[in-house]
Design a protein around this motif. Structure first.
Motif, PDB file in Angstrom:
ATOM      1  N   TYR A 101       0.903  -1.016  -0.104  1.00  0.00           N
ATOM      2  CA  TYR A 101       0.287  -0.077  -0.281  1.00  0.00           C
ATOM      3  C   TYR A 101       0.694   1.198   0.051  1.00  0.00           C
ATOM      4  CZ  TYR A 101       1.469  -0.247   4.811  1.00  0.00           C
ATOM      5  OH  TYR A 101       1.388  -0.246   6.818  1.00  0.00           O
ATOM      6  N   LYS A 102       0.057   2.353  -0.097  1.00  0.00           N
ATOM      7  CA  LYS A 102       1.305   3.591  -0.450  1.00  0.00           C
ATOM      8  C   LYS A 102       0.172   4.748   0.585  1.00  0.00           C
ATOM      9  CE  LYS A 102       2.439   7.105  -2.984  1.00  0.00           C
ATOM     10  NZ  LYS A 102       3.074   7.832  -4.646  1.00  0.00           N
ATOM     11  N   ILE A 103       1.103   5.093   1.575  1.00  0.00           N
ATOM     12  CA  ILE A 103       0.057   6.584   2.536  1.00  0.00           C
ATOM     13  C   ILE A 103      -0.168   7.672   1.802  1.00  0.00           C
ATOM     14  CG2 ILE A 103      -0.159   7.286   4.775  1.00  0.00           C
ATOM     15  CD1 ILE A 103       0.427   4.811   5.614  1.00  0.00           C
ATOM     16  N   VAL A 104      -0.968   8.629   1.773  1.00  0.00           N
ATOM     17  CA  VAL A 104      -0.257   9.470   0.848  1.00  0.00           C
ATOM     18  C   VAL A 104      -1.538  10.652   2.100  1.00  0.00           C
ATOM     19  CG1 VAL A 104      -0.831  11.621  -0.401  1.00  0.00           C
ATOM     20  CG2 VAL A 104      -0.033   9.008  -1.183  1.00  0.00           C
ATOM     21  N   GLY A 105      -0.455  11.369   2.886  1.00  0.00           N
ATOM     22  CA  GLY A 105      -0.722  12.036   4.047  1.00  0.00           C
ATOM     23  C   GLY A 105      -2.654  11.409   5.049  1.00  0.00           C
TER      24      GLY A 105
ATOM     25  N   SER B 206      -2.696   2.772  -6.580  1.00  0.00           N
ATOM     26  CA  SER B 206      -0.993   3.561  -5.839  1.00  0.00           C
ATOM     27  C   SER B 206      -0.543   3.440  -7.328  1.00  0.00           C
ATOM     28  CB  SER B 206      -0.516   2.826  -4.545  1.00  0.00           C
ATOM     29  OG  SER B 206       0.498   2.303  -4.962  1.00  0.00           O
ATOM     30  N   THR B 207      -0.556   2.748  -7.822  1.00  0.00           N
ATOM     31  CA  THR B 207       0.270   2.423  -9.416  1.00  0.00           C
ATOM     32  C   THR B 207      -0.217   2.866 -10.101  1.00  0.00           C
ATOM     33  OG1 THR B 207       1.141   0.827  -8.707  1.00  0.00           O
ATOM     34  CG2 THR B 207       1.385   1.507 -10.946  1.00  0.00           C
ATOM     35  N   ARG B 208      -2.019   3.053 -10.406  1.00  0.00           N
ATOM     36  CA  ARG B 208      -3.388   3.539 -11.173  1.00  0.00           C
ATOM     37  C   ARG B 208      -3.054   5.166 -11.179  1.00  0.00           C
ATOM     38  NH1 ARG B 208      -7.968   2.304  -9.775  1.00  0.00           N
ATOM     39  NH2 ARG B 208      -7.201  -0.566  -9.931  1.00  0.00           N
ATOM     40  N   GLU B 209      -2.557   5.702 -10.369  1.00  0.00           N
ATOM     41  CA  GLU B 209      -2.667   7.178  -9.757  1.00  0.00           C
ATOM     42  C   GLU B 209      -1.977   7.337 -11.038  1.00  0.00           C
ATOM     43  OE1 GLU B 209      -4.611   9.089  -6.613  1.00  0.00           O
ATOM     44  OE2 GLU B 209      -6.069   8.060  -6.315  1.00  0.00           O
ATOM     45  N   VAL B 210      -0.247   6.676 -10.262  1.00  0.00           N
ATOM     46  CA  VAL B 210       1.408   7.412 -11.095  1.00  0.00           C
ATOM     47  C   VAL B 210       0.948   7.060 -12.152  1.00  0.00           C
ATOM     48  CG1 VAL B 210       3.480   6.824 -10.528  1.00  0.00           C
ATOM     49  CG2 VAL B 210       2.201   6.711  -8.554  1.00  0.00           C
ATOM     50  N   ASN B 211       0.113   6.010 -12.626  1.00  0.00           N
ATOM     51  CA  ASN B 211       0.389   6.565 -13.923  1.00  0.00           C
ATOM     52  C   ASN B 211      -0.438   7.071 -14.633  1.00  0.00           C
ATOM     53  OD1 ASN B 211       2.199   4.400 -13.914  1.00  0.00           O
ATOM     54  ND2 ASN B 211       0.728   1.964 -14.277  1.00  0.00           N
TER      55      ASN B 211
END
Length: 106
Positions: free
Chosen positions: A85-89, A98-103
């Protein structure tokens, strides 16, 4: 400040509330709005003490202590400490989201 894990007596709708006293945590919780005071439970969550202004650290502490979160991406899957997972704020994303959002350039 002291952290308290607050929930109703059935164990639903858990949340961390920061307060000096147990009674104060219950009154500050969301649970007090939809059930009676005697139906709300609060127990110390020492692992979250002093994290009230650090949302990403609070999320990580909760995951490390058996909590799960719903992914803030489109999938809404459950994310646990065993997942990638990735925690953002104050938001958490499963590995796929998280991969889709970066792409997607977000």
């Amino acid at each position: 400040m002291k952290a308290w894990q607050v929930q109703n007596k059935e164990g639903e709708m858990q949340q961390i509330v920061f307060a000096d006293k147990r009674s104060e945590a219950i009154y500050k919780s969301e649970a007090i709005g939809w059930t009676e005071y005697i139906n709300v439970r609060a127990k110390r969550a020492k692992y979250a003490d002093d994290l009230e202004n650090q949302p990403s650290k609070l999320i990580q502490a909760q995951l490390d202590n058996g909590w799960w979160y719903e992914c803030h991406g489109n999938c809404r899957s459950h994310v646990t400490e065993d997942d990638k997972y990735k925690i953002v704020g104050s938001s958490i994303y499963c590995e796929e989201c998280s991969t889709r959002e970066v792409n997607d350039g977000k």
